[in-house]
Motif scaffolding. Structure first.
Motif, PDB file in Angstrom:
ATOM      1  N   SER A 215       0.853  -1.193   0.000  1.00 37.48           N
ATOM      2  CA  SER A 215       0.000   0.000   0.000  1.00 37.48           C
ATOM      3  C   SER A 215       0.888   1.241   0.000  1.00 37.48           C
ATOM      4  O   SER A 215       2.095   1.148   0.242  1.00 37.48           O
ATOM      5  CB  SER A 215      -0.901   0.035   1.250  1.00 37.48           C
ATOM      6  OG  SER A 215      -0.097   0.239   2.409  1.00 37.48           O
ATOM      7  N   CYS A 216       0.268   2.387  -0.225  1.00 40.97           N
ATOM      8  CA  CYS A 216       1.016   3.645  -0.125  1.00 40.97           C
ATOM      9  C   CYS A 216       1.343   3.924   1.343  1.00 40.97           C
ATOM     10  O   CYS A 216       2.387   4.509   1.654  1.00 40.97           O
ATOM     11  CB  CYS A 216       0.191   4.789  -0.709  1.00 40.97           C
ATOM     12  SG  CYS A 216       1.035   6.370  -0.710  1.00 40.97           S
ATOM     13  N   THR A 217       0.465   3.498   2.230  1.00 37.58           N
ATOM     14  CA  THR A 217       0.730   3.677   3.658  1.00 37.58           C
ATOM     15  C   THR A 217       2.017   2.950   4.044  1.00 37.58           C
ATOM     16  O   THR A 217       2.864   3.498   4.758  1.00 37.58           O
ATOM     17  CB  THR A 217      -0.461   3.125   4.482  1.00 37.58           C
ATOM     18  OG1 THR A 217      -1.663   3.727   3.973  1.00 37.58           O
ATOM     19  CG2 THR A 217      -0.330   3.431   5.949  1.00 37.58           C
TER      20      THR A 217
ATOM     21  N   THR B 219      -5.115  16.289   3.920  1.00 34.30           N
ATOM     22  CA  THR B 219      -4.637  15.060   3.269  1.00 34.30           C
ATOM     23  C   THR B 219      -5.368  13.877   3.877  1.00 34.30           C
ATOM     24  O   THR B 219      -6.191  14.036   4.788  1.00 34.30           O
ATOM     25  CB  THR B 219      -3.102  14.899   3.435  1.00 34.30           C
ATOM     26  OG1 THR B 219      -2.679  13.714   2.726  1.00 34.30           O
ATOM     27  CG2 THR B 219      -2.672  14.773   4.884  1.00 34.30           C
ATOM     28  N   PHE B 220      -5.054  12.679   3.378  1.00 30.12           N
ATOM     29  CA  PHE B 220      -5.609  11.467   3.945  1.00 30.12           C
ATOM     30  C   PHE B 220      -4.824  11.128   5.218  1.00 30.12           C
ATOM     31  O   PHE B 220      -3.641  11.446   5.330  1.00 30.12           O
ATOM     32  CB  PHE B 220      -5.489  10.333   2.919  1.00 30.12           C
ATOM     33  CG  PHE B 220      -6.134   9.052   3.341  1.00 30.12           C
ATOM     34  CD1 PHE B 220      -7.490   8.999   3.628  1.00 30.12           C
ATOM     35  CD2 PHE B 220      -5.399   7.881   3.458  1.00 30.12           C
ATOM     36  CE1 PHE B 220      -8.089   7.811   4.011  1.00 30.12           C
ATOM     37  CE2 PHE B 220      -5.984   6.691   3.834  1.00 30.12           C
ATOM     38  CZ  PHE B 220      -7.335   6.664   4.118  1.00 30.12           C
TER      39      PHE B 220
ATOM     40  N   SER C 241      -3.357   8.623   6.376  1.00 33.43           N
ATOM     41  CA  SER C 241      -2.141   7.808   6.427  1.00 33.43           C
ATOM     42  C   SER C 241      -0.888   8.625   6.182  1.00 33.43           C
ATOM     43  O   SER C 241       0.203   8.188   6.557  1.00 33.43           O
ATOM     44  CB  SER C 241      -2.228   6.585   5.517  1.00 33.43           C
ATOM     45  OG  SER C 241      -2.138   6.951   4.187  1.00 33.43           O
ATOM     46  N   SER C 242      -1.002   9.824   5.576  1.00 32.86           N
ATOM     47  CA  SER C 242       0.182  10.690   5.427  1.00 32.86           C
ATOM     48  C   SER C 242       0.759  10.979   6.812  1.00 32.86           C
ATOM     49  O   SER C 242       1.976  10.973   7.009  1.00 32.86           O
ATOM     50  CB  SER C 242      -0.184  12.015   4.760  1.00 32.86           C
ATOM     51  OG  SER C 242      -0.981  11.853   3.629  1.00 32.86           O
TER      52      SER C 242
ATOM     53  N   VAL D  76       2.058  16.663  -0.279  1.00 34.09           N
ATOM     54  CA  VAL D  76       1.049  15.808  -0.911  1.00 34.09           C
ATOM     55  C   VAL D  76       0.669  16.477  -2.233  1.00 34.09           C
ATOM     56  O   VAL D  76       0.301  17.657  -2.236  1.00 34.09           O
ATOM     57  CB  VAL D  76      -0.192  15.649  -0.009  1.00 34.09           C
ATOM     58  CG1 VAL D  76      -1.242  14.781  -0.691  1.00 34.09           C
ATOM     59  CG2 VAL D  76       0.206  15.039   1.335  1.00 34.09           C
TER      60      VAL D  76
ATOM     61  N   ASP E  60       4.266  12.397  -0.859  1.00 32.78           N
ATOM     62  CA  ASP E  60       3.071  11.566  -0.904  1.00 32.78           C
ATOM     63  C   ASP E  60       2.470  11.786  -2.288  1.00 32.78           C
ATOM     64  O   ASP E  60       1.780  12.772  -2.539  1.00 32.78           O
ATOM     65  CB  ASP E  60       2.091  11.967   0.207  1.00 32.78           C
ATOM     66  CG  ASP E  60       0.861  11.069   0.220  1.00 32.78           C
ATOM     67  OD1 ASP E  60       0.523  10.512  -0.844  1.00 32.78           O
ATOM     68  OD2 ASP E  60       0.231  10.947   1.282  1.00 32.78           O
TER      69      ASP E  60
ATOM     70  N   ALA F   5       0.407   9.706  -3.804  1.00 33.85           N
ATOM     71  CA  ALA F   5      -0.706   8.752  -3.932  1.00 33.85           C
ATOM     72  C   ALA F   5      -1.644   9.131  -5.077  1.00 33.85           C
ATOM     73  O   ALA F   5      -2.236   8.261  -5.715  1.00 33.85           O
ATOM     74  CB  ALA F   5      -1.489   8.673  -2.619  1.00 33.85           C
ATOM     75  N   HIS F   6      -1.777  10.446  -5.327  1.00 31.80           N
ATOM     76  CA  HIS F   6      -2.705  10.922  -6.370  1.00 31.80           C
ATOM     77  C   HIS F   6      -1.977  11.269  -7.663  1.00 31.80           C
ATOM     78  O   HIS F   6      -2.597  11.830  -8.559  1.00 31.80           O
ATOM     79  CB  HIS F   6      -3.412  12.204  -5.899  1.00 31.80           C
ATOM     80  CG  HIS F   6      -4.203  12.067  -4.646  1.00 31.80           C
ATOM     81  ND1 HIS F   6      -4.810  13.135  -4.012  1.00 31.80           N
ATOM     82  CD2 HIS F   6      -4.509  10.976  -3.890  1.00 31.80           C
ATOM     83  CE1 HIS F   6      -5.436  12.723  -2.924  1.00 31.80           C
ATOM     84  NE2 HIS F   6      -5.268  11.417  -2.818  1.00 31.80           N
TER      85      HIS F   6
ATOM     86  N   SER G 275       0.090   5.195  -4.532  1.00 29.06           N
ATOM     87  CA  SER G 275      -0.970   4.275  -4.101  1.00 29.06           C
ATOM     88  C   SER G 275      -1.633   3.634  -5.311  1.00 29.06           C
ATOM     89  O   SER G 275      -1.926   4.307  -6.305  1.00 29.06           O
ATOM     90  CB  SER G 275      -2.044   5.032  -3.309  1.00 29.06           C
ATOM     91  OG  SER G 275      -3.145   4.174  -3.061  1.00 29.06           O
TER      92      SER G 275
ATOM     93  N   LYS H 207      -7.664   4.604  -7.356  1.00 30.83           N
ATOM     94  CA  LYS H 207      -6.558   5.414  -7.862  1.00 30.83           C
ATOM     95  C   LYS H 207      -6.423   5.298  -9.394  1.00 30.83           C
ATOM     96  O   LYS H 207      -7.030   4.429 -10.008  1.00 30.83           O
ATOM     97  CB  LYS H 207      -5.249   4.993  -7.174  1.00 30.83           C
ATOM     98  CG  LYS H 207      -5.259   5.261  -5.663  1.00 30.83           C
ATOM     99  CD  LYS H 207      -5.369   6.751  -5.361  1.00 30.83           C
ATOM    100  CE  LYS H 207      -5.095   7.082  -3.908  1.00 30.83           C
ATOM    101  NZ  LYS H 207      -6.251   6.908  -3.016  1.00 30.83           N
TER     102      LYS H 207
ATOM    103  N   GLY I 276      -2.202  -1.774  -3.088  1.00 28.76           N
ATOM    104  CA  GLY I 276      -0.793  -1.804  -3.476  1.00 28.76           C
ATOM    105  C   GLY I 276      -0.171  -0.431  -3.412  1.00 28.76           C
ATOM    106  O   GLY I 276      -0.874   0.576  -3.282  1.00 28.76           O
TER     107      GLY I 276
ATOM    108  N   TYR J 144     -10.614  16.020   1.604  1.00 27.00           N
ATOM    109  CA  TYR J 144     -10.899  15.251   2.812  1.00 27.00           C
ATOM    110  C   TYR J 144     -11.447  16.212   3.870  1.00 27.00           C
ATOM    111  O   TYR J 144     -11.378  17.430   3.685  1.00 27.00           O
ATOM    112  CB  TYR J 144      -9.613  14.607   3.370  1.00 27.00           C
ATOM    113  CG  TYR J 144      -8.990  13.639   2.367  1.00 27.00           C
ATOM    114  CD1 TYR J 144      -9.425  12.320   2.305  1.00 27.00           C
ATOM    115  CD2 TYR J 144      -8.016  14.066   1.487  1.00 27.00           C
ATOM    116  CE1 TYR J 144      -8.860  11.424   1.384  1.00 27.00           C
ATOM    117  CE2 TYR J 144      -7.460  13.175   0.567  1.00 27.00           C
ATOM    118  CZ  TYR J 144      -7.890  11.866   0.517  1.00 27.00           C
ATOM    119  OH  TYR J 144      -7.355  11.001  -0.397  1.00 27.00           O
TER     120      TYR J 144
HETATM  121  C1  LIG Z   1      -2.980  11.406  -0.122  1.00 31.16           C
HETATM  122  C2  LIG Z   1      -2.992   9.945   0.223  1.00 31.16           C
HETATM  123  N1  LIG Z   1      -1.947   9.414   0.854  1.00 31.16           N
HETATM  124  C3  LIG Z   1      -1.889   8.113   1.184  1.00 31.16           C
HETATM  125  C4  LIG Z   1      -2.930   7.260   0.886  1.00 31.16           C
HETATM  126  C5  LIG Z   1      -2.854   5.832   1.316  1.00 31.16           C
HETATM  127  O1  LIG Z   1      -2.866   4.958   0.256  1.00 31.16           O
HETATM  128  P1  LIG Z   1      -3.105   3.386   0.491  1.00 31.16           P
HETATM  129  O2  LIG Z   1      -4.563   3.178   0.617  1.00 31.16           O
HETATM  130  O3  LIG Z   1      -2.538   2.756  -0.766  1.00 31.16           O
HETATM  131  O4  LIG Z   1      -2.331   3.003   1.697  1.00 31.16           O
HETATM  132  C6  LIG Z   1      -4.048   7.760   0.227  1.00 31.16           C
HETATM  133  C7  LIG Z   1      -5.171   6.855  -0.081  1.00 31.16           C
HETATM  134  O5  LIG Z   1      -6.270   7.216  -0.325  1.00 31.16           O
HETATM  135  C8  LIG Z   1      -4.087   9.138  -0.114  1.00 31.16           C
HETATM  136  O6  LIG Z   1      -5.152   9.657  -0.733  1.00 31.16           O
END
Ligand SMILES: Cc1ncc(COP(=O)(O)O)c(C=O)c1O
Length: 382
Positions: free
Chosen positions: A57-59, A83-84, A86-87, A129, A155, A157-158, A179, A184, A191, A325
């Motif tokens: 995952s991106c996390t 941001t999301f 997990s950042s 991000v 980050d 992810a996008h 991500s 995505k 992943g 978000y």
């Molecule tokens: C900005 C951002 N960072 C990190 C993530 C985490 O990605 P993942 O779900 O692959 O862990 C997301 C997922 O939506 C995200 O939007």
């Protein structure tokens, strides 16, 4: 009104992905193996970056990047308040403290001026991000990082297709994290990927992604025969499987073509909503490329409906939407743990209270796009 519910963020999966997954199952090699390695190589080629490590995952990618950076207890990492989660959670998983900074408007990416205000002797890194696919102000952030001796972990992810001054992600910070979650621009169902030019980080991330086993452990995932390995650190189980890579290989082949369709849908929305009482997403800055990951409108003070009511009206018309978000510092955990409160980050809060993402996927037909436009029109009584 459309009869079927239009799911937000539905991916476009073709016969190629299905055939590749079946081929992987038939091959008997379902876990991490040759297809994962090929996906890493092709992703690295796409970005033009030396190393790419596929993870779960991106996390996981963000967490491993923090560890590769040596970020740990007593350290601070500056993260945008918009941001999301997990950042910020990746910073916490590494034992460090996320320090929020506000975003700039209308771009909604990390505000370099606020980053400067948030730097302390404990600051080790900045986490820009590339929000909704729009690149952050990397000229300013790189200059700040150089001046204050900070690392940059992107980050992204996008932002797989995003470019800034002609270069893709992976060319700015010390590492960029992607991500491949289901919504995505490229999905492997779940992943992620870390891209880095640094040999030492690549090596550390590879080891930590697989239990902390020495590099030889990866030979288990090839037909080269058994090799003994040694555990050199307390790592994680963050590896990607060949089933996931089967999706990734074909999604990557189609990513530029899919971006053209995303751009087409984006233009259709922006044309249709031009005179609506909504704030439309800002157009990309010159010499940048937006990955068109999310098309987010914002309700205004004089809009006939607030954000939640507009979402409700669209839902009643069978249109799924998302919120990307709520300002992160307003979630209970960050308020209670770090003492953040309403008013701390006015721009992030304004976006968080008014933003609403409309369906944007190459899977959408022209009819789907027309349905979304019609539903927004009706909801706003236009
Ligand atoms: C900005 C951002 N960072 C990190 C993530 C985490 O990605 P993942 O779900 O692959 O862990 C997301 C997922 O939506 C995200 O939007």
């Amino acid at each position: 009104m459309r009869k079927e519910f239009l799911v937000f963020g539905g991916p476009l999966i073709g016969q190629e992905e299905i055939d590749e997954v079946v081929d992987t199952i038939r091959s008997g090699w379902l876990g991490t193996g040759p297809k994962t390695i090929r996906f890493e190589q092709e992703f690295a080629e796409y970005l033009g970056v030396k190393h790419c490590m596929a993870v779960s995952s991106c996390t996981a990618a963000l967490h491993l990047s923090m560890l590769a950076a040596g970020v740990g207890p007593g350290d601070e990492v500056i993260v945008p308040a918009m941001t999301f989660c997990s950042s910020a959670n990746a910073v916490i998983h590494a034992g460090a403290r996320p320090v929020f900074a506000d975003i700039e408007l209308p771009g909604m990416t990390l505000d370099p001026a606020d980053v400067i205000r948030k730097i302390t002797p404990r600051t080790r890194a900045v986490l820009p991000v590339h929000f909704h696919g729009r690149p952050a102000d990397m000229d300013s952030l790189s200059a700040i990082a150089a001046k204050h001796n900070l690392l940059i972990i992107d980050d992204a992810a996008h932002a797989i297709e995003t470019q800034y001054h002609g270069r893709k992600m992976g060319h700015f910070g010390d590492a960029a994290c992607f991500s491949f979650y289901i919504t995505k621009n490229l999905t492997t169902v779940e992943g992620g990927m870390v891209a880095t030019a640094r040999d030492d980080w690549a090596e550390r991330i590879k080891v930590l992604a697989l239990h902390g086993m020495s590099k030889d452990a990866w030979a288990r995932y090839s037909d080269k025969g058994y090799r003994h390995y040694e555990v050199v650190g307390a790592g994680f189980k963050y590896n990607m499987t060949d089933i996931q890579a089967s999706f990734g290989l074909h999604q990557l082949e189609k990513i530029e073509k899919n971006l053209l369709r995303r751009e087409e849908i984006w233009r259709a929305y922006s044309k249709a909503f031009a005179n609506f009482p909504l704030t439309l997403p800002p157009e990309p800055l010159p010499d940048t490329r937006h990955s068109r990951h999310l098309y987010a409108v914002r309700t205004k003070a004089d809009s006939p409906l607030d954000r939640d009511s507009l979402m409700e009206e669209l839902y009643r018309r069978n249109i799924g939407t998302g919120v990307h978000y709520t300002a992160l510092h307003l979630h209970r955990f960050y308020r209670e743990t770090f003492g953040y409160k309403e008013g701390d980050f006015p721009n992030a809060e304004a976006v968080g209270a008014s933003t609403l993402s409309l369906p944007l996927s190459p899977k959408l037909s022209d009819e789907d796009v027309a349905d979304v436009i019609e539903a927004v029109k009706e909801s706003l009584n236009k």
